[in-house]
Structure formats: structure tokens, C-alpha cells
Design a protein around this motif. Sequence first.
Motif, PDB file in Angstrom:
ATOM      1  N   LYS A 104      22.009-102.915  96.520  1.00  0.00           N
ATOM      2  CA  LYS A 104      21.226-103.657  95.524  1.00  0.00           C
ATOM      3  C   LYS A 104      19.817-104.004  95.977  1.00  0.00           C
ATOM      4  N   TYR A 105      19.639-104.130  97.294  1.00  0.00           N
ATOM      5  CA  TYR A 105      18.364-104.641  97.823  1.00  0.00           C
ATOM      6  C   TYR A 105      17.364-103.541  98.149  1.00  0.00           C
ATOM      7  N   CYS A 106      17.741-102.281  98.007  1.00  0.00           N
ATOM      8  CA  CYS A 106      16.913-101.206  98.573  1.00  0.00           C
ATOM      9  C   CYS A 106      16.245-100.356  97.492  1.00  0.00           C
ATOM     10  N   GLN A 202      24.518-103.499 109.990  1.00  0.00           N
ATOM     11  CA  GLN A 202      25.668-103.834 109.142  1.00  0.00           C
ATOM     12  C   GLN A 202      25.209-104.461 107.832  1.00  0.00           C
ATOM     13  N   GLU A 203      23.994-104.869 107.763  1.00  0.00           N
ATOM     14  CA  GLU A 203      23.377-105.559 106.596  1.00  0.00           C
ATOM     15  C   GLU A 203      23.949-106.971 106.475  1.00  0.00           C
ATOM     16  N   THR A 204      25.211-107.120 106.049  1.00  0.00           N
ATOM     17  CA  THR A 204      25.847-108.431 106.162  1.00  0.00           C
ATOM     18  C   THR A 204      27.220-108.233 106.804  1.00  0.00           C
ATOM     19  N   LYS A 218      29.162 -93.937  99.873  1.00  0.00           N
ATOM     20  CA  LYS A 218      29.984 -94.124 101.075  1.00  0.00           C
ATOM     21  C   LYS A 218      29.741 -95.495 101.715  1.00  0.00           C
ATOM     22  N   LYS A 219      28.552 -96.023 101.482  1.00  0.00           N
ATOM     23  CA  LYS A 219      28.210 -97.260 102.182  1.00  0.00           C
ATOM     24  C   LYS A 219      29.062 -98.439 101.715  1.00  0.00           C
ATOM     25  N   LYS A 220      29.749 -98.294 100.596  1.00  0.00           N
ATOM     26  CA  LYS A 220      30.541 -99.447 100.173  1.00  0.00           C
ATOM     27  C   LYS A 220      31.753 -99.693 101.096  1.00  0.00           C
ATOM     28  N   TRP A 224      34.028 -98.643 107.656  1.00  0.00           N
ATOM     29  CA  TRP A 224      33.424 -97.385 108.137  1.00  0.00           C
ATOM     30  C   TRP A 224      32.082 -97.681 108.799  1.00  0.00           C
ATOM     31  N   ARG A 225      31.343 -98.603 108.168  1.00  0.00           N
ATOM     32  CA  ARG A 225      30.037 -98.966 108.725  1.00  0.00           C
ATOM     33  C   ARG A 225      30.200 -99.828 109.979  1.00  0.00           C
ATOM     34  N   LEU A 226      31.131-100.782 109.917  1.00  0.00           N
ATOM     35  CA  LEU A 226      31.320-101.703 111.043  1.00  0.00           C
ATOM     36  C   LEU A 226      31.695-100.960 112.331  1.00  0.00           C
ATOM     37  N   GLU A 362       8.308 -96.340  98.228  1.00  0.00           N
ATOM     38  CA  GLU A 362       8.649 -97.058  99.455  1.00  0.00           C
ATOM     39  C   GLU A 362      10.014 -97.716  99.346  1.00  0.00           C
ATOM     40  N   GLN A 363      10.586 -97.916 100.493  1.00  0.00           N
ATOM     41  CA  GLN A 363      11.886 -98.587 100.483  1.00  0.00           C
ATOM     42  C   GLN A 363      11.701-100.068 100.163  1.00  0.00           C
ATOM     43  N   PHE A 364      10.650-100.632 100.696  1.00  0.00           N
ATOM     44  CA  PHE A 364      10.321-102.044 100.453  1.00  0.00           C
ATOM     45  C   PHE A 364       8.868-102.231 100.869  1.00  0.00           C
TER      46      PHE A 364
HETATM   47  N1  SAM Z   1      20.067 -95.259 104.775  1.00  0.00           N
HETATM   48  C1  SAM Z   1      20.440 -95.728 106.058  1.00  0.00           C
HETATM   49  C2  SAM Z   1      21.182 -97.024 105.997  1.00  0.00           C
HETATM   50  O1  SAM Z   1      21.270 -97.628 104.943  1.00  0.00           O
HETATM   51  O2  SAM Z   1      21.679 -97.413 107.034  1.00  0.00           O
HETATM   52  C3  SAM Z   1      19.303 -95.932 106.990  1.00  0.00           C
HETATM   53  C4  SAM Z   1      17.971 -96.276 106.545  1.00  0.00           C
HETATM   54  S1  SAM Z   1      17.710 -97.767 105.654  1.00  0.00           S
HETATM   55  C5  SAM Z   1      16.386 -96.935 104.931  1.00  0.00           C
HETATM   56  C6  SAM Z   1      17.172 -98.876 106.951  1.00  0.00           C
HETATM   57  C7  SAM Z   1      17.376-100.343 106.775  1.00  0.00           C
HETATM   58  O3  SAM Z   1      16.396-100.883 105.915  1.00  0.00           O
HETATM   59  C8  SAM Z   1      18.647-100.764 106.136  1.00  0.00           C
HETATM   60  O4  SAM Z   1      19.702-100.736 107.057  1.00  0.00           O
HETATM   61  C9  SAM Z   1      18.333-102.178 105.645  1.00  0.00           C
HETATM   62  O5  SAM Z   1      18.708-103.150 106.587  1.00  0.00           O
HETATM   63  C10 SAM Z   1      16.821-102.177 105.524  1.00  0.00           C
HETATM   64  N2  SAM Z   1      16.385-102.501 104.146  1.00  0.00           N
HETATM   65  C11 SAM Z   1      16.836-101.975 103.009  1.00  0.00           C
HETATM   66  N3  SAM Z   1      16.234-102.562 101.946  1.00  0.00           N
HETATM   67  C12 SAM Z   1      15.387-103.491 102.432  1.00  0.00           C
HETATM   68  C13 SAM Z   1      14.496-104.455 101.832  1.00  0.00           C
HETATM   69  N4  SAM Z   1      14.357-104.573 100.513  1.00  0.00           N
HETATM   70  N5  SAM Z   1      13.792-105.252 102.654  1.00  0.00           N
HETATM   71  C14 SAM Z   1      13.895-105.149 104.000  1.00  0.00           C
HETATM   72  N6  SAM Z   1      14.721-104.277 104.616  1.00  0.00           N
HETATM   73  C15 SAM Z   1      15.466-103.456 103.850  1.00  0.00           C
END
Ligand code: SAM
Length: 474
Positions: A104-106, A202-204, A218-220, A224-226, A362-364
Motif C-alpha cells: 500500500k505504501y509503495c 521486513q517492513e513491519t 508473493k510479498k503477502k 516467506w519474507r521473515l 519514483e518509488q517515493f
Molecule cells: N521490491 C523489493 C522489496 O519490496 O523488498 C525491494 C525494493 S523496495 C523498492 C525497497 C524498500 O523501499 C522497501 O523494502 C521499503 O521498505 C521501502 N519503501 C517502499 N515504499 C516506501 C515509501 N513510500 N517511503 C519510504 N520507503 C519506502
Amino acid sequence: MRFNPEKLSIPDQRMQPFIDPEEIWNLINTTKPDKLRVRDVIAKSLDKQRLTMEETAVLVNAVGTGLADEIKQGARELKQRVYGNRIVLFAPLYVGNRCINNCKYCGFRTSNEKAIRKTLTDNELIEEVVALEENGQKRLILVYGEHPDYSPEFIAHSVKLVYGVKKGNGEIRRVNINAAPLDIEGFRTVKESGIGTYQVFQETYHPEAYKWYHLGGKKKDYDWRLTSLDRAQEAGIDDVGIGALFGLYDWRFEVMGLVRHTNHLEACYNVGPHTISFPRIKDAVDLNPDKKYETADDDFKKLVAILRLAVPYTGLILTAREAPEIRKEVLQYGVSQIDGGTKLEIGSYADSKSEEQNLNREQFRISDARTLAEVIDELLSDDYLPSFCTSCYRMGRTGEHFMEFSVPGFIKRFCTPNAILTLAEYICDYGQGVTVEKGWLAIEKNLASMEPDIAAVTREKIGRIKTGERDLYF
Ligand code: SAM
Ligand code: SF4
């Protein structure tokens, strides 16, 4: 030495989930810290002993500015005593943002139709690396979305491509990875390409919160992630990086989760994580984060100091997600690595037309858009020693932070001289304006506080760098 459950007659915990939310909440809810107990815990850490979960809870619960200040002061002191003033620099390089997941955050989540999807071609990747090398970068972290296109073979291919790009005196000497969890075979394939650290956040650590944020792909699968970095260890990758994305859940729980994860890796593989990351959520396309868990600046500063004290020998990474003022302050509490000159838009190191940040690519959004040169200049002004050292990994000294911490004289013999040599290279090849003078002054100052025999050998190598030799290290 690998974990051998039979020898120790304890259950084999490898690749088993290890987070018990109830246990963590109990520790947070029942540990009542008074001033003396907080001081005892800080003293234990300053004595170079790592903290238990219960002791970490004491710090997490220590409220009031007085105690928070003591924690920060403890972290500052530990950093000085153990690590000195080095700060290692790196840059992230986004290789591709295709993604099957729906975090949700990405900004890269699959449901974000506005995202402009892009995977660098080989030529584009080479151009990015050339641009990074021309700025003086030596250490990169390659970042990928999670997608069948980004197979272990693809990742390994991009790593090898990056190592092969040499322009003038420019070269990348350490490639780290931030990508999706793999199976053991996949990790093995990536390891063979010569990576440094493999990071998976792990994110959370809270399973219910995790479920809420991770809607598809798959990330749900929380477990698997832990257990992903267990599989990395099984595949022979002993430099792994853990992290939590602060703002998804209660920051106190995440700190405890990171410490628990550290314990787990230590117990199973005799080596804790190489690094811990603690990103805070930043704005992304159509992001509506739940403000309930927003990590305030004061809590953020405190949590970095707590992590420093809890795991004294683990590297701490602070990224350009944070604004320069926050970075400047938090650096004092024991951060060992930062990025500089960061650009997140795919392809933007080589294509500087896109100076304007474009959230659709951008991712963020980052908060520190300074160039590498500007970041280095400020570090020098603040009496830090910028370092591009990659020596331990290339000499096979992995688990280096543990060594820095535990081998007497290690920092004096290896880390400081190597930081000086890589800074000397940077000044000779990329230094501009006042930074050059500040850089040589910093080198002289650090040489002056070294043991004479080590300083003499370092000076001799600096002389060789001045006459054109490169990549000299201890
Ligand atoms: N796709 C892979 C993953 O999810 O592990 C690796 C790359 S992901 C692009 C890298 C990290 O960016 C994620 O693990 C997450 O912690 C962080 N991230 C994602 N969305 C973000 C946001 N809105 N603000 C800050 N960091 C963020
Ligand atoms: Fe994909 Fe990673 Fe973003 Fe999740 S955090 S949507 S897995 S790139």
C-alpha cells in the motif's frame, strides 16, 4: 562456524519464523524503566555488550526528555568509542520498477496505474554506472521491484555488468542488493555474481499489520519474507541487511522486532546482520498512509540511538529519505553509512534532464537531494571522515562490523587508514573547490592521531595515490 543444533542440543531454529507478537508486547507493556535501570542498560552497552530484548524494552519505554537525552548521549559516546568518525558513502541505483506486489505504501505497487514502468537495458545500466562513477561513487546498492523479469539470473547479470564498467579511474568496488526474497538456489546464483550485502526489509514485524499493508503478490506471505535472510545464509551470503519501514506500525514494536531478528541470525548463523535500515515512509503516488503510526522526529532520533546501543556492532544505514537537518543530527547517534547524490527516478543519473522529481517514475520522494560533493563537504565540515572503503569484503573479511567491534585495534589498523586512502582518491579524482583543502586537512588530522607506524605506511600509500596509483588498501 555454522550452527549445529545437535552439538548444542537445542531446537534448530533455522528458517523458522521467530517473531512472537505477544512476547514483544508483553515486554513493552511490563518493563517499567526507572532512571537507574536506564543508566545500567546504557552502561552495559558502553561496555560493548549487546542488549537483550528486555533491556531494549527498558530503553524503548524510557520517556521524558531527560532520559531520551541520556540515551542519545550514550549512543554518541558508543559511536565515538567503537567506530570513531568514519561515515561510509554509497548510492542507490534503481534497475527496474516492475512489480507484482501491491504494498500500500509503495509507488511501484501493481495497482498504481500512474507508475511509468521501466527496466534499464544493459546499455542504460552502463550509462547510469558511468554517471555515478563520474561523481566519485564506489559503492552501489541495486534496487529492483519484485517481478518474474528480475530473476536471480537477471540480478546476477546486472551485478556483473556493473562491476565491469570502468571509466577513467572510476569503478564500482562493491555492489549490494535490495530485492525480493529468493529461494536458496536463487540466493546462491546471486552470491556467485560477487555481491556485498543482500538487504530485505521486513517492513513491519507485526503479522496483522503486515497483512493489512500487503494486499497481493508473493510479498503477502509474511513468513516467506521473515525467513528470507536465513535462506540467504544457507546459500552462503553472510552479509545480510535487515530493516523496518517506520510508520506502518508502532515504532517500539519494530525496534524490538529488529533486535529479535538480530538475535535469531546470531543464534542460528553465528553472525548478526551486517546492517540495519530504518526508513520512514515518504510520500509516493496516491499514498494515504495511516497517520496513526507516523514516527515523529523525536521518536525517530531516539530509536536510532536505541538501535545503536542495542546492537553495538551492526552497521546502521540512514538514507536520503530524511532531510539534511535530521541526517546531520542522527549521524551523531551511531549511523555508519549514508547515501549521497541520490536519485530515485529510473535512468536519472545519466539523464540529468529530469532534475524535477516526478513521482510517477519514483518509488517515493526523497528529502535530501544534495549532490555527493555537497554531502562530502558537509561531512568534512562536521569533522567526519568520509569513506568509500570496500576492503573487508574484497579481502574476505565478511562479518566486518563484528570484527570492527571485537578485534582489538581493528579500526585503527584497517578502517581509518582505508577511509583515508579512499578519501585521498576522491579528492584527487573528483574533489572541487574548498572541499579539496578541507579533505586534505581532515586526512592530516586523522593521520596525526594514528599510531606512527600505521600513519607512515598510510602516508606512503597516499604518495602513490598522488602519483596515479589507485585502489590501495589494507
Ligand atoms: N521490491 C523489493 C522489496 O519490496 O523488498 C525491494 C525494493 S523496495 C523498492 C525497497 C524498500 O523501499 C522497501 O523494502 C521499503 O521498505 C521501502 N519503501 C517502499 N515504499 C516506501 C515509501 N513510500 N517511503 C519510504 N520507503 C519506502
Ligand atoms: Fe514492489 Fe517492493 Fe514496492 Fe512492494 S515495496 S510494491 S514489493 S517494489
